[in-house]
Design an enzyme around this catalytic site. Structure first.
Site, PDB file in Angstrom:
ATOM      1  N   ARG A  74      -5.922  -0.862  12.236  1.00 44.28           N
ATOM      2  CA  ARG A  74      -5.688  -1.465  10.906  1.00 44.28           C
ATOM      3  C   ARG A  74      -6.074  -2.946  10.887  1.00 44.28           C
ATOM      4  O   ARG A  74      -5.426  -3.769  10.238  1.00 44.28           O
ATOM      5  CB  ARG A  74      -4.217  -1.319  10.479  1.00 44.28           C
ATOM      6  CG  ARG A  74      -3.705   0.086  10.474  1.00 44.28           C
ATOM      7  CD  ARG A  74      -4.272   0.936   9.343  1.00 44.28           C
ATOM      8  NE  ARG A  74      -3.521   2.177   9.242  1.00 44.28           N
ATOM      9  CZ  ARG A  74      -3.903   3.321   9.809  1.00 44.28           C
ATOM     10  NH1 ARG A  74      -5.034   3.393  10.493  1.00 44.28           N
ATOM     11  NH2 ARG A  74      -3.179   4.419   9.666  1.00 44.28           N
ATOM     12  N   GLU A  81       1.619  -3.864   6.565  1.00 46.84           N
ATOM     13  CA  GLU A  81       0.200  -3.496   6.476  1.00 46.84           C
ATOM     14  C   GLU A  81      -0.366  -3.926   5.116  1.00 46.84           C
ATOM     15  O   GLU A  81      -1.516  -4.318   4.995  1.00 46.84           O
ATOM     16  CB  GLU A  81       0.066  -1.976   6.648  1.00 46.84           C
ATOM     17  CG  GLU A  81      -1.351  -1.477   6.536  1.00 46.84           C
ATOM     18  CD  GLU A  81      -1.457   0.030   6.753  1.00 46.84           C
ATOM     19  OE1 GLU A  81      -0.996   0.527   7.794  1.00 46.84           O
ATOM     20  OE2 GLU A  81      -2.014   0.700   5.867  1.00 46.84           O
ATOM     21  N   SER A 124       1.454   3.456   3.388  1.00 43.80           N
ATOM     22  CA  SER A 124       2.340   2.922   4.438  1.00 43.80           C
ATOM     23  C   SER A 124       2.499   1.418   4.229  1.00 43.80           C
ATOM     24  O   SER A 124       1.506   0.693   4.196  1.00 43.80           O
ATOM     25  CB  SER A 124       1.727   3.158   5.817  1.00 43.80           C
ATOM     26  OG  SER A 124       1.427   4.515   5.971  1.00 43.80           O
TER      27      SER A 124
HETATM   28  P1  FAD Z   1      -7.542  -3.230  -2.446  1.00 42.31           P
HETATM   29  O1  FAD Z   1      -6.079  -2.921  -2.430  1.00 42.31           O
HETATM   30  O2  FAD Z   1      -8.172  -3.499  -3.749  1.00 42.31           O
HETATM   31  O3  FAD Z   1      -7.807  -4.446  -1.467  1.00 42.31           O
HETATM   32  C1  FAD Z   1      -7.255  -4.471  -0.176  1.00 42.31           C
HETATM   33  C2  FAD Z   1      -7.717  -5.751   0.545  1.00 42.31           C
HETATM   34  O4  FAD Z   1      -9.128  -5.715   0.729  1.00 42.31           O
HETATM   35  C3  FAD Z   1      -7.449  -7.017  -0.266  1.00 42.31           C
HETATM   36  O5  FAD Z   1      -7.209  -8.053   0.643  1.00 42.31           O
HETATM   37  C4  FAD Z   1      -8.758  -7.248  -1.002  1.00 42.31           C
HETATM   38  O6  FAD Z   1      -8.964  -8.604  -1.356  1.00 42.31           O
HETATM   39  C5  FAD Z   1      -9.753  -6.803   0.051  1.00 42.31           C
HETATM   40  N1  FAD Z   1     -10.994  -6.269  -0.523  1.00 42.31           N
HETATM   41  C6  FAD Z   1     -11.119  -5.244  -1.389  1.00 42.31           C
HETATM   42  N2  FAD Z   1     -12.420  -4.998  -1.659  1.00 42.31           N
HETATM   43  C7  FAD Z   1     -13.129  -5.913  -0.953  1.00 42.31           C
HETATM   44  C8  FAD Z   1     -14.516  -6.196  -0.821  1.00 42.31           C
HETATM   45  N3  FAD Z   1     -15.450  -5.502  -1.456  1.00 42.31           N
HETATM   46  N4  FAD Z   1     -14.884  -7.229  -0.018  1.00 42.31           N
HETATM   47  C9  FAD Z   1     -13.958  -7.974   0.637  1.00 42.31           C
HETATM   48  N5  FAD Z   1     -12.629  -7.745   0.544  1.00 42.31           N
HETATM   49  C10 FAD Z   1     -12.228  -6.727  -0.227  1.00 42.31           C
HETATM   50  N6  FAD Z   1      -4.852   3.349   4.303  1.00 42.31           N
HETATM   51  C11 FAD Z   1      -5.261   3.874   5.483  1.00 42.31           C
HETATM   52  O7  FAD Z   1      -5.837   3.171   6.311  1.00 42.31           O
HETATM   53  N7  FAD Z   1      -5.047   5.187   5.777  1.00 42.31           N
HETATM   54  C12 FAD Z   1      -4.436   6.033   4.929  1.00 42.31           C
HETATM   55  O8  FAD Z   1      -4.274   7.212   5.228  1.00 42.31           O
HETATM   56  C13 FAD Z   1      -3.960   5.512   3.688  1.00 42.31           C
HETATM   57  N8  FAD Z   1      -3.285   6.285   2.828  1.00 42.31           N
HETATM   58  C14 FAD Z   1      -2.831   5.762   1.650  1.00 42.31           C
HETATM   59  C15 FAD Z   1      -2.118   6.597   0.777  1.00 42.31           C
HETATM   60  C16 FAD Z   1      -1.657   6.113  -0.438  1.00 42.31           C
HETATM   61  C17 FAD Z   1      -0.883   7.015  -1.366  1.00 42.31           C
HETATM   62  C18 FAD Z   1      -1.921   4.762  -0.799  1.00 42.31           C
HETATM   63  C19 FAD Z   1      -1.482   4.233  -2.134  1.00 42.31           C
HETATM   64  C20 FAD Z   1      -2.602   3.922   0.073  1.00 42.31           C
HETATM   65  C21 FAD Z   1      -3.059   4.413   1.310  1.00 42.31           C
HETATM   66  N9  FAD Z   1      -3.754   3.601   2.227  1.00 42.31           N
HETATM   67  C22 FAD Z   1      -4.202   4.130   3.406  1.00 42.31           C
HETATM   68  C23 FAD Z   1      -3.999   2.191   1.935  1.00 42.31           C
HETATM   69  C24 FAD Z   1      -5.280   1.955   1.078  1.00 42.31           C
HETATM   70  O9  FAD Z   1      -5.635   3.112   0.370  1.00 42.31           O
HETATM   71  C25 FAD Z   1      -6.472   1.521   1.922  1.00 42.31           C
HETATM   72  O10 FAD Z   1      -6.167   0.343   2.629  1.00 42.31           O
HETATM   73  C26 FAD Z   1      -7.724   1.280   1.065  1.00 42.31           C
HETATM   74  O11 FAD Z   1      -8.841   1.041   1.893  1.00 42.31           O
HETATM   75  C27 FAD Z   1      -7.564   0.124   0.088  1.00 42.31           C
HETATM   76  O12 FAD Z   1      -8.689   0.138  -0.781  1.00 42.31           O
HETATM   77  P2  FAD Z   1      -8.657  -0.623  -2.157  1.00 42.31           P
HETATM   78  O13 FAD Z   1     -10.020  -0.566  -2.729  1.00 42.31           O
HETATM   79  O14 FAD Z   1      -7.575  -0.105  -3.016  1.00 42.31           O
HETATM   80  O15 FAD Z   1      -8.319  -2.102  -1.671  1.00 42.31           O
HETATM   81  P1  NAP Z   2       2.648  11.863  10.625  1.00 41.49           P
HETATM   82  O1  NAP Z   2       1.614  12.916  10.767  1.00 41.49           O
HETATM   83  O2  NAP Z   2       4.026  12.227  10.169  1.00 41.49           O
HETATM   84  O3  NAP Z   2       2.767  11.032  11.974  1.00 41.49           O
HETATM   85  C1  NAP Z   2       3.671   9.940  12.073  1.00 41.49           C
HETATM   86  C2  NAP Z   2       2.989   8.829  12.844  1.00 41.49           C
HETATM   87  O4  NAP Z   2       2.737   9.253  14.151  1.00 41.49           O
HETATM   88  C3  NAP Z   2       1.693   8.475  12.198  1.00 41.49           C
HETATM   89  O5  NAP Z   2       1.868   7.205  11.668  1.00 41.49           O
HETATM   90  C4  NAP Z   2       0.670   8.547  13.299  1.00 41.49           C
HETATM   91  O6  NAP Z   2       0.101   7.275  13.607  1.00 41.49           O
HETATM   92  C5  NAP Z   2       1.406   8.988  14.534  1.00 41.49           C
HETATM   93  N1  NAP Z   2       0.800  10.227  15.068  1.00 41.49           N
HETATM   94  C6  NAP Z   2       0.999  11.500  14.641  1.00 41.49           C
HETATM   95  N2  NAP Z   2       0.320  12.372  15.422  1.00 41.49           N
HETATM   96  C7  NAP Z   2      -0.320  11.625  16.342  1.00 41.49           C
HETATM   97  C8  NAP Z   2      -1.182  11.941  17.422  1.00 41.49           C
HETATM   98  N3  NAP Z   2      -1.514  13.214  17.727  1.00 41.49           N
HETATM   99  N4  NAP Z   2      -1.678  10.931  18.172  1.00 41.49           N
HETATM  100  C9  NAP Z   2      -1.366   9.654  17.887  1.00 41.49           C
HETATM  101  N5  NAP Z   2      -0.551   9.291  16.877  1.00 41.49           N
HETATM  102  C10 NAP Z   2      -0.025  10.266  16.122  1.00 41.49           C
HETATM  103  O7  NAP Z   2       2.109  10.719   9.637  1.00 41.49           O
HETATM  104  P2  NAP Z   2       1.927  10.716   8.079  1.00 41.49           P
HETATM  105  O8  NAP Z   2       2.733   9.606   7.540  1.00 41.49           O
HETATM  106  O9  NAP Z   2       2.074  12.080   7.501  1.00 41.49           O
HETATM  107  O10 NAP Z   2       0.402  10.273   7.957  1.00 41.49           O
HETATM  108  C11 NAP Z   2      -0.629  11.114   8.419  1.00 41.49           C
HETATM  109  C12 NAP Z   2      -1.867  10.280   8.676  1.00 41.49           C
HETATM  110  O11 NAP Z   2      -2.272   9.618   7.468  1.00 41.49           O
HETATM  111  C13 NAP Z   2      -1.616   9.175   9.720  1.00 41.49           C
HETATM  112  O12 NAP Z   2      -2.774   9.021  10.470  1.00 41.49           O
HETATM  113  C14 NAP Z   2      -1.368   7.949   8.860  1.00 41.49           C
HETATM  114  O13 NAP Z   2      -1.790   6.742   9.495  1.00 41.49           O
HETATM  115  C15 NAP Z   2      -2.241   8.214   7.633  1.00 41.49           C
HETATM  116  N6  NAP Z   2      -1.643   7.570   6.451  1.00 41.49           N
HETATM  117  C16 NAP Z   2      -1.808   6.223   6.325  1.00 41.49           C
HETATM  118  C17 NAP Z   2      -1.288   5.562   5.229  1.00 41.49           C
HETATM  119  C18 NAP Z   2      -1.524   4.085   5.050  1.00 41.49           C
HETATM  120  O14 NAP Z   2      -1.251   3.573   3.977  1.00 41.49           O
HETATM  121  N7  NAP Z   2      -2.009   3.410   6.036  1.00 41.49           N
HETATM  122  C19 NAP Z   2      -0.577   6.263   4.267  1.00 41.49           C
HETATM  123  C20 NAP Z   2      -0.400   7.628   4.461  1.00 41.49           C
HETATM  124  C21 NAP Z   2      -0.948   8.284   5.553  1.00 41.49           C
HETATM  125  P3  NAP Z   2      -1.170   6.635  12.842  1.00 41.49           P
HETATM  126  O15 NAP Z   2      -0.619   6.134  11.551  1.00 41.49           O
HETATM  127  O16 NAP Z   2      -1.562   5.530  13.748  1.00 41.49           O
HETATM  128  O17 NAP Z   2      -2.224   7.665  12.664  1.00 41.49           O
END
Ligand code: FAD
Ligand code: NAP
Length: 338
Positions: A163, A334, A237
């Site tokens: 991240r 995050e 998250s």
């Molecule tokens: P924004 O929220 O618009 O911006 C995020 C940041 O990036 C800000 O600092 C912004 O200034 C910057 N930014 C945006 N666009 C640009 C650009 N073109 N150039 C430079 N900077 C920029 N994230 C995960 O990693 N894994 C997941 O599984 C995941 N699941 C999610 C599930 C849900 C329900 C939600 C709501 C969010 C989730 N996220 C997850 C977080 C999010 O979706 C990601 O971080 C996504 O990449 C954000 O994209 P955005 O366009 O909405 O960014």
């Molecule tokens: P999950 O499957 O319930 O797992 C809980 C946590 O354990 C996750 O955060 C994941 O870490 C870790 N994990 C699970 N299985 C793993 C494996 N085999 N090896 C290493 N790490 C493991 O998680 P969840 O909340 O339903 O999310 C599923 C996936 O979607 C995850 O990868 C999560 O990161 C991603 N997600 C991200 C966001 C976001 O906003 N960043 C939101 C929703 C879902 P990691 O998070 O490091 O993968």
């Protein structure tokens, strides 16, 4: 290109927080972006926004917000084993994934249904279900804010981590990403070991796995676990999974045998932040009937409609403090706070 003054950002952030930007504009190509940048004074705060799905506004934004709407997805090259696909930063991430699935450009399928735009995907090296952006990344183009120059970044230069990227650290607020090029596999290298992807595929009796079936499984799991931001405001998250030493993890495991942790490549243990928050008693809590901690996933803070950003921020601080008190582990946010 002109700015709109005192523009509501409510519909532009998935938390649905009702704040105003002093100035707001959109851009659809590099020229219009450069034009906007030439009108912004160096002392003005500047924020580029994509889908607004990884940000929490705690107050009005006293500066300029510009929304990236650069479109376009195309296959630009291929070699014996890879396809190279270039996407405009304003493309919806999930649309890109579905485009790749439809064309059998493999490796990106586990990242289905992540909200937001392509341009933000390198910012925190988005990841889910055992795949990170870095695994399918080739290069990106970005405009340097101070000079307007177009700069290429390759995989090494982006310094991707868990991240993390160079754009969240030493190059924070210095570049606007305008396009990302992905390197996708011709032959499948499926990753089904993570979470319950394989059990969902088994339940459906699927033996010959395709990338479409993996994407469908991921979509099904995500839809059943996570709140849809169109219905309940959230930014996914809220916290990163903390990494701790093995000794500390083993000590905690004596007191809390169900604690969830996974070994990292650097010899640490990544602890599931959701488990820590749930076991500190926060899961499903609702405050003022307006905001709280999601009932199915404690890692997700939610706005039921009437919360302010500062209330959600304060809740996140209370969670950080209570997890630290109980487990001696410091959670880091995050979500980007403004
Ligand atoms: P924004 O929220 O618009 O911006 C995020 C940041 O990036 C800000 O600092 C912004 O200034 C910057 N930014 C945006 N666009 C640009 C650009 N073109 N150039 C430079 N900077 C920029 N994230 C995960 O990693 N894994 C997941 O599984 C995941 N699941 C999610 C599930 C849900 C329900 C939600 C709501 C969010 C989730 N996220 C997850 C977080 C999010 O979706 C990601 O971080 C996504 O990449 C954000 O994209 P955005 O366009 O909405 O960014
Ligand atoms: P999950 O499957 O319930 O797992 C809980 C946590 O354990 C996750 O955060 C994941 O870490 C870790 N994990 C699970 N299985 C793993 C494996 N085999 N090896 C290493 N790490 C493991 O998680 P969840 O909340 O339903 O999310 C599923 C996936 O979607 C995850 O990868 C999560 O990161 C991603 N997600 C991200 C966001 C976001 O906003 N960043 C939101 C929703 C879902 P990691 O998070 O490091 O993968």
């Amino acid at each position: 290109m002109s700015f709109i003054y005192n523009y509501s950002l409510k519909s532009l952030n998935t938390f649905g927080i009702d704040v105003m930007a002093r100035q707001f504009a959109t851009f659809q190509d590099i020229e219009s972006l450069k034009n906007l940048l030439s009108q912004i004074k160096p002392e003005q705060n500047l924020l580029v926004i994509g889908g607004g799905s990884n940000m929490l506004f705690t107050k009005d934004f006293d500066g300029v917000v510009i929304k990236n709407e650069i479109k376009g997805i195309e296959l630009i090259n291929e070699d014996n084993s890879h396809y190279f696909v270039k996407a405009g930063a304003g493309e919806i991430w999930h649309d890109l994934v579905m485009f790749c699935v439809a064309n059998n450009y493999q490796g990106i399928e586990n990242l289905a249904l992540i909200p937001g735009c392509v341009g933000a995907s390198p910012m925190q090296n988005i990841g889910a279900y055992g795949v990170e952006l870095k695994d399918v990344f080739h290069e990106l183009d970005a405009i340097e804010i101070t000079t307007g120059n177009l700069v290429h970044f390759n995989l090494q230069e982006c310094k991707f981590g868990y991240r993390e990227s160079v754009f969240k650290n030493e190059l924070k607020n210095k570049f606007i990403i305008v396009s990302v090029t992905f390197k996708l596999n011709k032959l499948p290298v499926f990753n089904t070991s993570y979470g319950n992807i394989s059990s969902v595929l088994n339940e459906k009796g699927i033996r010959d796995i395709t990338m479409k079936e993996i994407a469908d499984a991921v979509i099904e799991i995500r839809s059943s676990k996570l709140p849809d931001p169109k219905i309940i405001g959230n930014a996914g998250s809220f916290f990163k999974n903390p990494e701790i030493g093995i000794e500390q993890f083993e000590k905690l495991r004596k007191d809390y045998p169900t604690i969830v942790g996974y070994p990292t490549e650097l010899g640490k243990i990544k602890v599931a932040a959701g488990w820590l928050i749930e076991n500190a008693g926060w899961k499903g809590k609702v405050f003022r009937g307006a905001y709280g901690v999601h009932k199915n996933q404690a890692l997700v803070l939610v706005n039921y409609g009437a919360a302010t950003g500062s209330e959600i921020f304060e809740l996140s601080q209370n969670i950080i403090d209570s997890v630290f008190l109980k487990f001696d582990i410091k959670l880091n946010r995050e979500v980007n706070i403004y």
